[in-house]
Structure formats: structure tokens, C-alpha cells
Design a protein around this motif. Structure first.
Motif, PDB file in Angstrom:
ATOM      1  N   THR A  14       1.132  90.612  71.057  1.00  0.00           N
ATOM      2  CA  THR A  14       0.444  90.687  72.401  1.00  0.00           C
ATOM      3  C   THR A  14      -0.679  91.579  72.236  1.00  0.00           C
ATOM      4  N   ALA A  15      -1.969  91.133  72.832  1.00  0.00           N
ATOM      5  CA  ALA A  15      -3.093  91.979  72.728  1.00  0.00           C
ATOM      6  C   ALA A  15      -3.586  92.142  74.380  1.00  0.00           C
ATOM      7  N   ILE A  16      -3.559  93.442  74.577  1.00  0.00           N
ATOM      8  CA  ILE A  16      -3.978  93.717  75.886  1.00  0.00           C
ATOM      9  C   ILE A  16      -5.164  94.386  76.087  1.00  0.00           C
ATOM     10  N   GLU A  17      -6.409  94.257  76.662  1.00  0.00           N
ATOM     11  CA  GLU A  17      -7.258  95.077  76.653  1.00  0.00           C
ATOM     12  C   GLU A  17      -7.139  96.200  77.765  1.00  0.00           C
ATOM     13  N   ASN A  18      -7.364  97.443  77.352  1.00  0.00           N
ATOM     14  CA  ASN A  18      -7.449  98.655  78.498  1.00  0.00           C
ATOM     15  C   ASN A  18      -8.876  98.727  78.947  1.00  0.00           C
ATOM     16  N   ALA A  19      -9.023  99.879  79.595  1.00  0.00           N
ATOM     17  CA  ALA A  19     -10.291 100.606  80.092  1.00  0.00           C
ATOM     18  C   ALA A  19     -10.472 101.939  79.471  1.00  0.00           C
ATOM     19  N   VAL A  20      -9.656 102.316  78.313  1.00  0.00           N
ATOM     20  CA  VAL A  20      -9.895 103.705  77.948  1.00  0.00           C
ATOM     21  C   VAL A  20     -10.085 103.660  76.278  1.00  0.00           C
ATOM     22  N   THR A  21     -10.718 104.346  75.738  1.00  0.00           N
ATOM     23  CA  THR A  21     -10.691 104.567  74.174  1.00  0.00           C
ATOM     24  C   THR A  21     -10.691 106.030  74.068  1.00  0.00           C
ATOM     25  N   VAL A  22      -9.678 106.301  72.909  1.00  0.00           N
ATOM     26  CA  VAL A  22      -9.655 107.695  72.395  1.00  0.00           C
ATOM     27  C   VAL A  22     -10.483 108.008  71.257  1.00  0.00           C
ATOM     28  N   PHE A  23     -11.345 108.867  71.529  1.00  0.00           N
ATOM     29  CA  PHE A  23     -12.176 109.295  70.243  1.00  0.00           C
ATOM     30  C   PHE A  23     -11.449 110.779  70.102  1.00  0.00           C
ATOM     31  N   HIS A  24     -11.212 110.411  68.705  1.00  0.00           N
ATOM     32  CA  HIS A  24     -10.681 111.702  67.924  1.00  0.00           C
ATOM     33  C   HIS A  24     -11.554 112.777  67.223  1.00  0.00           C
ATOM     34  N   ILE A  25     -11.405 113.964  67.575  1.00  0.00           N
ATOM     35  CA  ILE A  25     -12.310 114.887  66.992  1.00  0.00           C
ATOM     36  C   ILE A  25     -11.401 116.070  66.047  1.00  0.00           C
ATOM     37  N   GLU A  26     -12.287 116.835  65.214  1.00  0.00           N
ATOM     38  CA  GLU A  26     -11.466 117.520  64.426  1.00  0.00           C
ATOM     39  C   GLU A  26     -10.980 119.075  65.010  1.00  0.00           C
ATOM     40  N   SER A  27     -11.744 119.376  65.976  1.00  0.00           N
ATOM     41  CA  SER A  27     -11.839 120.383  66.227  1.00  0.00           C
ATOM     42  C   SER A  27     -12.282 120.901  67.800  1.00  0.00           C
ATOM     43  N   ASP A  28     -11.770 121.842  68.629  1.00  0.00           N
ATOM     44  CA  ASP A  28     -12.358 121.952  69.834  1.00  0.00           C
ATOM     45  C   ASP A  28     -13.720 122.524  69.853  1.00  0.00           C
ATOM     46  N   GLU A  29     -14.366 122.953  68.696  1.00  0.00           N
ATOM     47  CA  GLU A  29     -15.765 123.641  68.568  1.00  0.00           C
ATOM     48  C   GLU A  29     -16.634 122.307  68.623  1.00  0.00           C
ATOM     49  N   ILE A  30     -16.220 121.208  68.000  1.00  0.00           N
ATOM     50  CA  ILE A  30     -17.091 120.095  68.380  1.00  0.00           C
ATOM     51  C   ILE A  30     -16.982 119.529  69.530  1.00  0.00           C
ATOM     52  N   LYS A  31     -15.972 119.823  70.445  1.00  0.00           N
ATOM     53  CA  LYS A  31     -15.765 119.094  71.728  1.00  0.00           C
ATOM     54  C   LYS A  31     -16.965 120.081  72.601  1.00  0.00           C
ATOM     55  N   GLY A  32     -17.087 121.309  72.254  1.00  0.00           N
ATOM     56  CA  GLY A  32     -18.083 122.281  72.895  1.00  0.00           C
ATOM     57  C   GLY A  32     -19.385 121.886  72.844  1.00  0.00           C
ATOM     58  N   ARG A  33     -19.858 121.402  71.249  1.00  0.00           N
ATOM     59  CA  ARG A  33     -21.273 120.910  71.166  1.00  0.00           C
ATOM     60  C   ARG A  33     -21.469 119.589  71.677  1.00  0.00           C
TER      61      ARG A  33
END
Length: 514
Positions: A199-218
Motif C-alpha cells: 500500500t502506497a500512501i502519499e503524505n505531506a511531509v518529507t524528512v531530510f537527514h543531515i549529518e550534524s546540527d552545525e549544518i542545520k545552523g548553516r
């Protein structure tokens, strides 16, 4: 005075005589040294000559030995080859004698078969004469010729066959009426079991994974300017919270989410994250996505064994990957319908390839931008006709919601396959479809105003961002536009909570130094 001159003249003569004597003695000595050097050189030359002659003799003996060794090896190889040739000659002679013996045996068998064939021909002639005599006697006793008897027998058999055939047809039709429902259920159940898929259900959210919180700040940037630039360029809400090593991309449109995901991926790898770079990467990713859509369509056709499809239809199939129908991914739904139709066609003895092709194309009208007012089934049929698909496939696409009459045996299979794929438990969600429709209607209301270039519904429909052209809309008009859009949404739509309308107007001046 005369004595002095005499002494001087005598001294000069003495010096000249001494000099001449010295020169004479010097010449005699040099001549002796020259002869000695010549003799020594001749002795050395004789020694070198003897040494070179000796070395040449040694080299000659060495080359002679090597040549003799090479000649011996070649003679040995030639002897081996001659031995093998003699063995092969002996073997061929034996085979030749064996073939001669078999040839004689075959000749004897041929003579024997010839005699048997002549005997069989004589017996056949005797049999034919006896048969003709028997036919004449039977015709004399029966009072009719063989042809008349044959025709009479055939007419009698035809009448009997018609009676039996009609009886068989009536029995078969009665049995078919009794077993049609049961057989149809068996085919459908067997098809569902053989074509089971996740069963393939489309949602409205995609999770983008990053390596560290430093990249999140950038990614956030100074005072959040990078986030705002990325949201404005893609129309996707970017949620940065306390979730470790992850950023949420929220949007009802899967294409926007994919563009945002790919753009973020390239920005993180490149390391240069600022508003100008974000706009450049987003534009580049949108072009790359078109190529990926084409590649997805080609790969889908190859996986299903479908060939010879028009390139525009392949592109529409690829676009299905980024569309959903009641929450169900449209491409997976089309693939599932294609497999279901092929299985049922095989069970019924029809062409499974045609059924699979019609099943794959049945929803292409949902991803086309042409004539949005037409029902998607009719629009899909027109597209299939435009790109030279077979009439039975076009009819199956247009009639799978019974909006036109079914004229092909494949049409009901496509309708049943679509119903089976959509009716599976968990396959579709009505809530998601209504949610997506509400957000699209909200964007369409804002898009209908002049000067609006882009509209994005974000935060699950709680905010509507409207981007207008600075050359068409003034600051005063922007305030009026936000109020007008809010009024229309309030009057024409039903929604929970409140909706924030943000009109964005920015002026850019671009020049190039050459």
C-alpha cells in the motif's frame, strides 16, 4: 778595437755552431724516439688485432653453437609434426576403409529397400484393382454411384450435427449463466492474489537527514534568511525543530517537496548556502527533475515490458510518480492496474500486453495540463488518440469511469482493475484528497489576480504566500490584494482556524559588466 770585434765575431760564430750542433743532436734524438713510439704502437696494434681476432672466433663459435642448437630443435619439431601427420594419415586411412565398408552396406540396404518398394507398388496396384471392382459391385447392388451415396451421407450427418450442436449450445449457455458470477469472482480473486502489492500512501511531509546540527545552523542562515529564501523559491515549509539530524519539508505538492529535498542535498554537499546560491540551485534542480521524470517513465515501461510508446506519453507516465489520487501514489496505482489487467486478460484468453498498456495509461489525464475542465478519463483518451494509440486502448482509457460507451473487450478489464486497486483496504484516504483539493483551490484563488506570479499554501493551509511582480503591483496594491484574497477565501471556502495571507513584493535590478 779590432780585437774586440774579432772576439765578438768569434763568440757569435761559436754560438751559431753550438746552436747548429744542438739542433742536429735534437733531430737525431727525436728521430730515435719517433721510431721507438712507432714500434711500440705497431706492437700494441698487433696485440689488439690478435685479441679482436680471438674474440671474433669466440663469437663465431658461440653463434655456430646456437645455430646448431636451433637447427636441432627445428629438426625435432619437424620430426614430431611428421609423426603426427603419419598418425593422422593412418587414422584417415582407417576411417576411409570404414566408410567404404559402410558405403557397401548402405548400397546393399538400398538395393533391398528398392526391391521391397517395388513389391509394395505391385501390391498397391493389386489392391486398387480389387477396390475398384468392389466399388462397381456395391454401386450395382445399391443402385447409385459412390458420389451420390457420399452426398446423401454428408447431408444426413450435417442435419444430425446441427441438432447436437444446438443442444450443446443451449446446455453451455445455461451452464454459463449459472457459473458466470462464480467464474468472474474466481478470476478477480485470483488476480488480486497474484498481483498483491504494498500500500502506497502519499503524505505531506518529507524528512531530510543531515549529518550534524552545525549544518542545520548553516541551512537556517543569519536571522533565518536562508530558510526564507528556500521557502520562497520552492513553496515548501521548512520546519527546523529539536529533532536531531533531521529537517522536515512540509508541502501538499510532492513535486515541490522533491525539488526542495534535492536542492537542500546539493546545497549541503556544495557548502555554499546563501540566498543567491539557493535560487540558482533550485532553478537547476527543477530542470534536473524534468530529466528524472523522463527516466522514470522509461524505466516503468521497461519494467512492464511495454515498447513503442510515444515519448510524450512516457513523460506523462514519469510525472505520475509525483502525483497522488486520494493519497495513493498515482504511478504505483497505474502499475498495479496494468498488472491486474494483464492477469485478468491472460485468464480470459485475451492479449495481456494490450491490457497492460491500457491499464498503465488509464489515468494519464490526471497529470496533463491540457483542457483541465474535461474529466480526466476523456482527457486521457484524447491524449492517447493524439499519440497514435490503438482504438481499443483509447476506448478503455475513456470508458473506465463509464463516461463513454465501452466498445472494446479490454475496457471492462481496465474499469475493474482500477476499482480493485483503489478499493483495497488502506490504498486511499479521502481526507488527504479533500485536504489537497482545499489547498489547491486556495492557491487558484490567489493565482486568478493580475500581477501574481507564484502562490504557495504552506503550514497545512494556515498561511498563503503570494509573490507578485514589482513592475505590475505597487506597495499600495499589495495591501489591497492581501485584503481582497482574504475576503474571497473567507466567502468561498470552508477551512478550520484562520488563514494568513502574505503578499511578497520585491524589486530587483540586474546589470552585467562586460
Amino acid at each position: 778595437m779590432t780585437n774586440i770585434l774579432f772576439y765578438i765575431l768569434f763568440a757569435v760564430l761559436g754560438a751559431v755552431c753550438a746552436l747548429g750542433t744542438y739542433i742536429f743532436v735534437r733531430k737525431i734524438l727525436l728521430k730515435g724516439q719517433k721510431e721507438e713510439i712507432i714500434k711500440k704502437a705497431e706492437l700494441e696494434a698487433e696485440g689488439i688485432k690478435k685479441e679482436k681476432i680471438f674474440q671474433a672466433k669466440e663469437k663465431f663459435l658461440q653463434l655456430k653453437s646456437e645455430h646448431e642448437q636451433y637447427i636441432n630443435e627445428r629438426n625435432k619439431q619437424i620430426n614430431e609434426i611428421e609423426n603426427r601427420l603419419k598418425q593422422k594419415e593412418n587414422s584417415l586411412n582407417q576411417q576411409n576403409s570404414e566408410l567404404g565398408r559402410k558405403n557397401k552396406e548402405l548400397e546393399q540396404q538400398r538395393e533391398s529397400l528398392k526391391a521391397q518398394l517395388e513389391a509394395a507398388n505391385r501390391k498397391r496396384e493389386e489392391y486398387e484393382a480389387l477396390r475398384q471392382d468392389a466399388i462397381r459391385q456395391i454401386e450395382s447392388l445399391a443402385g447409385m454411384t459412390a458420389a451420390e451415396a457420399k452426398n446423401q451421407l454428408m447431408e444426413s450427418m450435417k442435419a444430425e450435427a446441427r441438432t447436437q450442436a444446438q443442444s450443446y449450445i443451449n446446455d453451455a449457455m445455461d451452464e454459463a449463466r449459472l457459473t458466470a458470477s462464480k467464474e468472474a469472482k474466481r478470476i478477480v480473486i485470483n488476480t488480486i492474489q497474484r498481483t498483491a502489492s504494498e500500500t502506497a500512501i502519499e503524505n505531506a511531509v518529507t524528512v531530510f537527514h543531515i549529518e550534524s546540527d552545525e549544518i542545520k545552523g548553516r541551512i537556517i542562515g543569519r536571522e533565518g534568511r536562508n530558510i526564507r529564501a528556500l521557502e520562497a523559491a520552492t513553496g515548501v515549509e521548512i520546519v527546523v525543530d529539536d529533532t536531531p539530524e533531521a529537517i522536515l519539508l512540509s508541502a501538499f505538492d510532492p513535486v515541490r517537496r522533491e525539488v526542495a529535498r534535492l536542492a537542500l542535498h546539493q546545497l549541503v554537499i556544495d557548502g555554499r548556502i546563501h540566498p543567491a546560491r539557493i535560487e540558482e540551485v533550485v532553478a537547476k534542480v527543477q530542470k534536473q527533475l524534468e530529466e528524472e521524470i523522463m527516466e522514470t517513465g522509461k524505466r516503468t515501461c521497461i519494467d512492464l515490458g511495454i515498447h513503442g510508446m510515444h515519448i510524450e506519453l512516457v513523460k506523462l507516465i514519469g510525472r505520475m510518480k509525483y502525483r497522488s489520487s486520494y493519497g495513493q501514489n498515482l504511478l504505483q496505482h497505474a502499475r498495479e492496474v496494468a498488472n491486474i489487467c494483464a492477469t485478468m486478460a491472460s485468464e480470459l484468453g485475451l492479449n495481456p500486453k494490450v491490457a497492460k498498456r491500457a491499464g498503465l495509461l488509464h489515468d494519464i489525464g490526471k497529470v496533463s495540463d491540457e483542457d483541465p475542465e474535461l474529466p480526466h478519463a476523456i482527457l486521457g483518451m484524447k491524449l492517447a488518440e493524439k499519440y497514435k494509440e490503438k482504438p481499443e486502448i483509447c476506448n478503455a482509457i475513456g470508458s473506465h469511469h463509464e463516461e463513454i460507451e465501452m466498445t472494446s473487450i479490454i475496457s471492462p478489464l481496465v474499469m475493474v482493475g482500477d476499482a480493485i486497486s483503489g478499493a483495497r483496504p488502506g490504498a486511499r484516504r479521502e481526507v488527504i484528497e479533500s485536504y489537497i483539493k482545499r489547498l489547491k483551490d486556495m492557491e487558484n484563488i490567489a493565482q486568478s489576480y493580475p500581477g501574481v506570479t507564484k502562490t504557495y499554501a504552506i503550514q497545512a493551509g494556515r498561511e498563503l504566500r503570494v509573490i507578485v511582480g514589482a513592475d505590475q503591483v505597487t506597495d499600495k496594491d499589495a495591501e489591497t490584494l492581501s485584503t481582497e484574497i482574504a475576503r474571497r477565501i473567507q466567502e468561498e471556502m470552508v477551512y478550520p482556524g484562520q488563514v494568513k495571507i502574505t503578499v511578497i513584493r520585491e524589486t530587483r535590478s540586474v546589470a552585467f559588466a562586460k
